[in-house]
Write an enzyme that holds these catalytic residues in place. Structure first.
Site, PDB file in Angstrom:
ATOM      1  N   ASP A  46     -30.916  40.545   1.764  1.00  0.00           N
ATOM      2  CA  ASP A  46     -31.964  39.578   1.418  1.00  0.00           C
ATOM      3  C   ASP A  46     -32.867  39.310   2.620  1.00  0.00           C
ATOM      4  O   ASP A  46     -34.098  39.281   2.496  1.00  0.00           O
ATOM      5  CB  ASP A  46     -31.323  38.283   0.931  1.00  0.00           C
ATOM      6  CG  ASP A  46     -32.347  37.187   0.672  1.00  0.00           C
ATOM      7  OD1 ASP A  46     -33.148  37.341  -0.269  1.00  0.00           O
ATOM      8  OD2 ASP A  46     -32.357  36.189   1.420  1.00  0.00           O
ATOM      9  N   GLU A 118     -29.915  43.923  -3.304  1.00  0.00           N
ATOM     10  CA  GLU A 118     -29.973  43.365  -1.949  1.00  0.00           C
ATOM     11  C   GLU A 118     -28.786  43.857  -1.120  1.00  0.00           C
ATOM     12  O   GLU A 118     -28.942  44.173   0.075  1.00  0.00           O
ATOM     13  CB  GLU A 118     -29.992  41.840  -2.008  1.00  0.00           C
ATOM     14  CG  GLU A 118     -31.293  41.286  -2.550  1.00  0.00           C
ATOM     15  CD  GLU A 118     -31.302  39.770  -2.630  1.00  0.00           C
ATOM     16  OE1 GLU A 118     -32.406  39.188  -2.647  1.00  0.00           O
ATOM     17  OE2 GLU A 118     -30.209  39.155  -2.674  1.00  0.00           O
TER      18      GLU A 118
END
Length: 229
Positions: A46, A118
């Site tokens: 992320d 992610e």
């Protein structure tokens, strides 16, 4: 059961051959499957995703204000975008989920798919470094980047085109898929957008029908603005 051997087709789709296959396997392991799961990789991915997209937008839009850049980045890193990307790569087929998540269709859930994307970014970074992670992110999101504009960064091209035409009491645009090429896991969609006010069609292509429509709508907006209609 997902194993190193069965992950090879996914690695090819992603465009990264993992030196450490354990990282890839971990990125696809949901917390419902094991205490050793992808949550830490998701956290790392992320952060990398936000940085890479922010950096790319900073270079691509030198005149953009901070707020505009933030809104553009939010469109690219949101759950919906990442989940669509995961479906394009058929990530759901490779996820390791607990029995409860399997029964409830967790392999189709946006949040789980987005988290896995992610985590894979984090895994690629640990496996090969920042340059490779950046390269993969920019390739994966290339079609999305092409649809971005600083004109009303809160709305996508199809919405802006519709509102533009409504403000002029014109007919709404009509979208038609004219062709689909490629294998099921790697298709290219071709779309035409007919705008009565222009009496013309614009064309777009992308890895999904939605992306192709967005591109066609964006080109229609460009034409309308150039003709000052």
């Amino acid at each position: 059961m997902t194993s190193h051997k069965t992950l090879k087709p996914l690695a090819r789709k992603l465009g990264h051959n993992f030196a450490n296959c354990e990282l890839m396997l971990l990125a696809l392991t949901h917390r419902s499957f094991s205490g050793k799961n992808n949550e830490r990789l998701e956290f790392l991915g992320d952060a990398i995703l936000n940085f890479v997209v922010g950096e790319a937008l900073f270079k691509r839009f030198p005149q953009a204000r901070e707020g505009q850049l933030s809104r553009l980045r939010a469109k690219l890193v949101r759950e919906e975008t990442l989940a669509a990307l995961a479906r394009y790569f058929e990530i759901g087929d490779y996820l390791r989920l607990g029995s409860g998540e399997l029964k409830s269709g967790g392999f189709r859930r946006d949040s789980i798919l987005a988290d896995a994307m992610e985590a894979l970014i984090g895994a690629i970074y640990l496996d090969a470094g920042m340059d490779q992670a950046r390269d993969r992110i920019l390739v994966w999101l290339d079609e999305e980047f092409k649809t971005l504009t600083l004109v009303d960064t809160n709305k996508d091209a199809k919405t802006r085109l519709q509102e533009f035409l409504q403000s002029r009491s014109s007919d709404l645009p009509q979208y038609e898929v004219t062709n689909i090429e490629g294998e099921p896991h790697q298709r290219t969609f071709y779309v035409e957008c007919y705008v009565t006010l222009l009496n013309a069609k614009t064309r777009g292509k992308g890895s999904s029908r939605r992306l192709a429509e967005q591109q066609a709508a964006d080109r229609a907006i460009e034409l309308l603005e150039s003709k000052k209609l």
